[in-house]
Enzyme design. Structure first.
Site, PDB file in Angstrom:
ATOM      1  N   GLU A  92       0.788  -1.473  -0.091  1.00 16.18           N
ATOM      2  CA  GLU A  92       0.086  -0.054  -0.026  1.00 16.18           C
ATOM      3  C   GLU A  92       0.723   1.360   0.082  1.00 16.18           C
ATOM      4  O   GLU A  92       1.843   1.255   0.780  1.00 16.18           O
ATOM      5  CB  GLU A  92      -0.835   0.013   1.411  1.00 16.18           C
ATOM      6  CG  GLU A  92      -1.876  -0.889   1.159  1.00 16.18           C
ATOM      7  CD  GLU A  92      -3.094  -1.322   2.199  1.00 16.18           C
ATOM      8  OE1 GLU A  92      -3.890  -1.801   1.970  1.00 16.18           O
ATOM      9  OE2 GLU A  92      -2.479  -0.724   3.391  1.00 16.18           O
ATOM     10  N   CYS A 105       3.655   8.717   0.692  1.00 17.25           N
ATOM     11  CA  CYS A 105       4.240   7.725   1.738  1.00 17.25           C
ATOM     12  C   CYS A 105       4.157   6.322   1.039  1.00 17.25           C
ATOM     13  O   CYS A 105       3.289   5.685   0.558  1.00 17.25           O
ATOM     14  CB  CYS A 105       3.012   7.744   2.928  1.00 17.25           C
ATOM     15  SG  CYS A 105       3.634   6.249   4.196  1.00 17.25           S
ATOM     16  N   CYS A 112       6.561  -6.859   6.858  1.00 16.30           N
ATOM     17  CA  CYS A 112       7.697  -6.298   7.545  1.00 16.30           C
ATOM     18  C   CYS A 112       8.352  -7.349   8.696  1.00 16.30           C
ATOM     19  O   CYS A 112       7.262  -8.063   9.371  1.00 16.30           O
ATOM     20  CB  CYS A 112       7.364  -4.900   8.246  1.00 16.30           C
ATOM     21  SG  CYS A 112       8.708  -4.407   9.028  1.00 16.30           S
ATOM     22  N   CYS A 116       7.340  -4.214  15.248  1.00 16.57           N
ATOM     23  CA  CYS A 116       6.982  -3.150  16.245  1.00 16.57           C
ATOM     24  C   CYS A 116       5.233  -3.457  16.551  1.00 16.57           C
ATOM     25  O   CYS A 116       4.561  -3.853  15.871  1.00 16.57           O
ATOM     26  CB  CYS A 116       6.965  -1.826  15.742  1.00 16.57           C
ATOM     27  SG  CYS A 116       8.595  -1.439  14.912  1.00 16.57           S
ATOM     28  N   CYS A 119       2.144  -1.341  15.370  1.00 18.97           N
ATOM     29  CA  CYS A 119       2.036  -1.294  13.981  1.00 18.97           C
ATOM     30  C   CYS A 119       1.139  -2.376  13.174  1.00 18.97           C
ATOM     31  O   CYS A 119       1.463  -3.834  13.323  1.00 18.97           O
ATOM     32  CB  CYS A 119       3.270  -1.199  13.519  1.00 18.97           C
ATOM     33  SG  CYS A 119       3.534  -1.058  11.443  1.00 18.97           S
ATOM     34  N   GLY A 163       7.327  -1.941   5.711  1.00 19.40           N
ATOM     35  CA  GLY A 163       8.591  -2.244   5.638  1.00 19.40           C
ATOM     36  C   GLY A 163       9.592  -1.497   6.274  1.00 19.40           C
ATOM     37  O   GLY A 163       9.328  -0.284   6.655  1.00 19.40           O
ATOM     38  N   GLU A 164      10.758  -2.019   6.469  1.00 15.15           N
ATOM     39  CA  GLU A 164      11.981  -1.220   6.966  1.00 15.15           C
ATOM     40  C   GLU A 164      12.890  -1.013   5.859  1.00 15.15           C
ATOM     41  O   GLU A 164      13.429  -1.875   5.340  1.00 15.15           O
ATOM     42  CB  GLU A 164      12.471  -2.161   8.088  1.00 15.15           C
ATOM     43  CG  GLU A 164      14.026  -1.536   8.615  1.00 15.15           C
ATOM     44  CD  GLU A 164      14.032  -0.049   8.900  1.00 15.15           C
ATOM     45  OE1 GLU A 164      13.161   0.479   9.743  1.00 15.15           O
ATOM     46  OE2 GLU A 164      14.734   0.643   8.269  1.00 15.15           O
ATOM     47  N   SER A 195      12.259   6.988   6.669  1.00 17.56           N
ATOM     48  CA  SER A 195      12.111   6.768   8.291  1.00 17.56           C
ATOM     49  C   SER A 195      12.511   5.270   8.512  1.00 17.56           C
ATOM     50  O   SER A 195      12.012   4.362   7.869  1.00 17.56           O
ATOM     51  CB  SER A 195      10.550   7.068   8.277  1.00 17.56           C
ATOM     52  OG  SER A 195      10.182   6.719   9.675  1.00 17.56           O
ATOM     53  N   SER A 218      11.863   6.351  14.083  1.00 16.23           N
ATOM     54  CA  SER A 218      10.678   5.930  14.808  1.00 16.23           C
ATOM     55  C   SER A 218      11.468   5.805  16.196  1.00 16.23           C
ATOM     56  O   SER A 218      11.852   4.638  16.432  1.00 16.23           O
ATOM     57  CB  SER A 218      10.208   4.713  14.448  1.00 16.23           C
ATOM     58  OG  SER A 218       9.650   4.976  12.982  1.00 16.23           O
ATOM     59  N   LEU A 219      11.302   6.851  16.986  1.00 16.87           N
ATOM     60  CA  LEU A 219      11.754   6.680  18.461  1.00 16.87           C
ATOM     61  C   LEU A 219      10.973   6.242  19.676  1.00 16.87           C
ATOM     62  O   LEU A 219      11.076   5.239  19.933  1.00 16.87           O
ATOM     63  CB  LEU A 219      12.324   7.945  18.782  1.00 16.87           C
ATOM     64  CG  LEU A 219      13.355   7.864  20.095  1.00 16.87           C
ATOM     65  CD1 LEU A 219      14.558   7.272  19.822  1.00 16.87           C
ATOM     66  CD2 LEU A 219      13.572   9.395  20.591  1.00 16.87           C
ATOM     67  N   HIS A 220       9.687   6.795  19.738  1.00 18.88           N
ATOM     68  CA  HIS A 220       8.677   6.444  20.670  1.00 18.88           C
ATOM     69  C   HIS A 220       9.003   6.251  22.155  1.00 18.88           C
ATOM     70  O   HIS A 220       8.058   6.316  22.923  1.00 18.88           O
ATOM     71  CB  HIS A 220       7.861   5.182  20.182  1.00 18.88           C
ATOM     72  CG  HIS A 220       7.526   5.589  18.742  1.00 18.88           C
ATOM     73  ND1 HIS A 220       6.716   6.471  18.071  1.00 18.88           N
ATOM     74  CD2 HIS A 220       7.812   4.679  17.500  1.00 18.88           C
ATOM     75  CE1 HIS A 220       6.750   6.328  17.047  1.00 18.88           C
ATOM     76  NE2 HIS A 220       7.169   5.239  16.277  1.00 18.88           N
ATOM     77  N   ASN A 294      -3.117   6.013  15.650  1.00 28.87           N
ATOM     78  CA  ASN A 294      -4.357   5.540  14.816  1.00 28.87           C
ATOM     79  C   ASN A 294      -4.671   4.079  15.568  1.00 28.87           C
ATOM     80  O   ASN A 294      -3.790   3.196  15.286  1.00 28.87           O
ATOM     81  CB  ASN A 294      -4.401   5.366  13.524  1.00 28.87           C
ATOM     82  CG  ASN A 294      -4.029   6.685  12.947  1.00 28.87           C
ATOM     83  OD1 ASN A 294      -4.589   7.601  13.029  1.00 28.87           O
ATOM     84  ND2 ASN A 294      -2.688   6.827  12.633  1.00 28.87           N
ATOM     85  N   CYS A 337      -0.681   6.451   9.569  1.00 31.89           N
ATOM     86  CA  CYS A 337       0.743   5.922   9.996  1.00 31.89           C
ATOM     87  C   CYS A 337       0.197   4.619  10.872  1.00 31.89           C
ATOM     88  O   CYS A 337      -0.534   4.814  11.935  1.00 31.89           O
ATOM     89  CB  CYS A 337       1.192   7.040  10.903  1.00 31.89           C
ATOM     90  SG  CYS A 337       2.844   6.792  11.225  1.00 31.89           S
TER      91      CYS A 337
HETATM   92  S1  SF4 Z   1       6.595   0.659  12.256  1.00 32.05           S
HETATM   93 FE1  SF4 Z   1       7.791   0.271  10.250  1.00 32.05          FE
HETATM   94  S2  SF4 Z   1       9.650  -1.233  10.945  1.00 32.05           S
HETATM   95 FE2  SF4 Z   1       7.829  -1.355  12.535  1.00 32.05          FE
HETATM   96  S3  SF4 Z   1       6.823  -3.086  12.142  1.00 32.05           S
HETATM   97 FE3  SF4 Z   1       5.717  -1.199  11.225  1.00 32.05          FE
HETATM   98  S4  SF4 Z   1       6.521  -1.117   9.108  1.00 32.05           S
HETATM   99 FE4  SF4 Z   1       7.980  -2.467  10.192  1.00 32.05          FE
END
Ligand code: SF4
Length: 349
Positions: A92, A105, A112, A116, A119, A163-164, A195, A218-220, A294, A337
């Site tokens: 997507e 985006c 992935c 995380c 996500c 994905g990363e 990112s 992506s720190l959080h 979200n 996001c």
């Molecule tokens: S936030 Fe990014 S790196 Fe983490 S699982 Fe989701 S897509 Fe993968």
């Protein structure tokens, strides 16, 4: 004979192919331009190429292209594309319009592997990396939609979809080269942001290669135990290691880093969490994007109340750290996001 995807060939390789077949090398330049600048999907579209040469190309090559399989528009103008790849898999990508910019985006992998916990994409196991042309094509498709719906070209790109990106390093870098090249879309690298969850070795590699695009992490959380509980990457590369790579990045590129940060109830809504973020930001030139969360289906994470976000803003500003609040877009179509999970179509896992 197995036909090859002609878009996996560089311009030099195409020139060499024509020479090997006894034809003029400049044909390679013409074909390259048709493929990347003019976005041809078939050899028949290449009208300044003779019918004979087109037939000859068709013998050896295919042109693999993505197709937008399902497009949804949100009430806030956000557009989400479910993109079908040549092998039937789906990713997507999202078009996010605001008053001042139109941002794409894009995804870099199918699924992935980073896991995380907040996500939706993490629920789809990683199936494969996207090829450079599949990343490039997402941008082209969104650029067309931007022109169609908003009357202007895309202004920014973020690698923040599925994905990363740093685990598909070569293909992402090649796609960015094409996006920024005059023979591709000619976009400025300053308008591109990659990112990542933060893989120190790869961040240093980008710094050594003097890339010109922006880096977001992506720190959080700036507390190891908390970050590790949400982002498994933090167990193998903790915050100190990440910081060392970011300081190296800044030393080499002189670019400020963006920290993406979501404030969740009962996770990072304490004064201790705020202080840790401020202290972390002071170690390298950085700004913070506070992103609205979200909720995902069956997920346990909840956005903290606005009063907590306000506390973050006050404390960051008091310490002269730039902070922006990023409102969520496209929630009603699961385009926001952390929500990208191929819900538009069931895929085989
Ligand atoms: S936030 Fe990014 S790196 Fe983490 S699982 Fe989701 S897509 Fe993968």
């Amino acid at each position: 004979m197995d036909k090859k995807d002609i878009r996996s060939y560089s311009k030099d390789e195409l020139r060499a192919f024509f020479i090997e077949k006894g034809q003029e090398a400049f044909r390679g330049n013409q074909i390259y331009e048709w493929l990347w600048k003019k976005g041809a999907h078939t050899f028949d579209e290449m009208t300044n190429i003779s019918l004979e040469t087109r037939a000859f190309l068709d013998e050896y090559f295919t042109i693999n292209h993505i197709a937008v399989d399902n497009m949804q528009r949100s009430s806030d103008g956000t557009v989400k594309n479910a993109v079908i790849l040549f092998d039937g898999l789906i990713v997507e990508s999202v078009l996010i319009p605001t008053d001042s910019r139109t941002t794409a985006c894009v995804s870099s992998q199918v699924g992935c592997a980073m896991g995380c916990t907040f996500c939706a994409t993490a629920r789809i196991k990683k199936q494969r990396n996207l090829n450079p042309d599949e990343i490039y094509d997402q941008v082209v498709a969104i650029n067309r939609e931007s022109e169609l719906y908003y009357g202007h070209k895309l202004s920014n790109i973020v690698f923040m979809g599925m994905g990363e990106p740093l685990l598909n390093y070569d293909n992402v870098m090649e796609a960015i080269d094409k996006i920024t090249s005059d023979e591709g879309l000619g976009m400025s690298p300053r308008r591109i942001t990659l990112s990542t969850v933060g893989i120190p070795k790869m961040i240093k590699r980008m710094a050594d290669e003097q890339v010109k695009f922006n880096l977001a992490i992506s720190l959080h959380s700036a507390i190891d135990e908390v970050r590790s509980s949400m982002m498994p990457i933090n167990e193998s590369s903790n915050l100190d290691e990440l910081m060392e790579s970011l300081q190296y990045w800044h030393e080499k590129t002189e670019n400020r880093i963006t920290f993406e940060y979501i404030v969740w109830k009962d996770i990072n809504d304490s004064q201790k969490a705020i202080n840790a973020l401020v202290a972390y930001c002071k170690r390298v030139p950085a700004k913070v994007n506070l992103i609205e969360y979200n909720p995902i289906e069956g997920g346990e994470f909840q956005q903290a109340p606005t009063a907590i976000t306000d506390k973050y803003i006050t404390e960051l500003e008091r310490n002269h750290i730039i902070v922006n609040v990023r409102r969520s877009r496209g929630k009603d179509i699961d385009a926001a996001c952390g929500q990208l999970a191929n819900k538009t179509k069931i895929i085989e896992l």
